[in-house]
Design an enzyme around this catalytic site. Structure first.
Site, short mmCIF file in Angstrom:
data_model
loop_
_atom_site.label_atom_id
_atom_site.label_comp_id
_atom_site.label_asym_id
_atom_site.label_seq_id
_atom_site.Cartn_x
_atom_site.Cartn_y
_atom_site.Cartn_z
N HIS A 166 0.84 -1.20 0.00
CA HIS A 166 0.00 0.00 0.00
C HIS A 166 0.88 1.25 0.00
O HIS A 166 2.08 1.16 -0.22
CB HIS A 166 -0.98 -0.03 1.19
CG HIS A 166 -0.29 -0.08 2.51
ND1 HIS A 166 0.08 1.05 3.19
CD2 HIS A 166 0.11 -1.13 3.28
CE1 HIS A 166 0.69 0.70 4.33
NE2 HIS A 166 0.71 -0.61 4.39
N ALA A 167 0.32 2.41 0.24
CA ALA A 167 1.01 3.69 0.08
C ALA A 167 2.32 3.80 0.86
O ALA A 167 3.34 4.21 0.30
CB ALA A 167 0.08 4.84 0.46
#
Length: 89
Positions: A14-15
């Site tokens: 994810h980010a």
């Protein structure tokens, strides 16, 4: 040169882990790619990496080509293992 990793982070890539990886390899002159599901993108592009949608349990390949390819791969490996993102496959 290339290495494979299994993503062990519960949230996948994810980010936050994407940002860590992109930041780690951006200083290198070599072309660094990340591949998943027969798709490959520039590891220096946060949007490209995020677009791959890499889930937990996925196997990815990081490859590098250029003068400092070995150092770029070592830096990516350090980030992946030390940040709990994944393990070498």
């Amino acid at each position: 040169m290339e290495k494979q990793y299994k993503i062990t982070s519960a949230e996948g890539l994810h980010a936050r882990p994407c940002t860590l990886l992109v930041s780690a390899v951006t200083p290198f002159a070599s072309d660094v790619q990340i591949s998943y599901n027969e798709r490959s993108v520039n590891l220096k592009s946060i949007m490209g990496v995020m677009a791959l949608g890499i889930p937990s349990g996925a196997t990815i390949t990081i490859s590098a080509e250029g003068a400092d390819a070995e150092a770029a791969l070592e830096k990516a490996a350090t980030v992946i293992t030390s940040e709990g993102i994944g393990i070498e496959a």
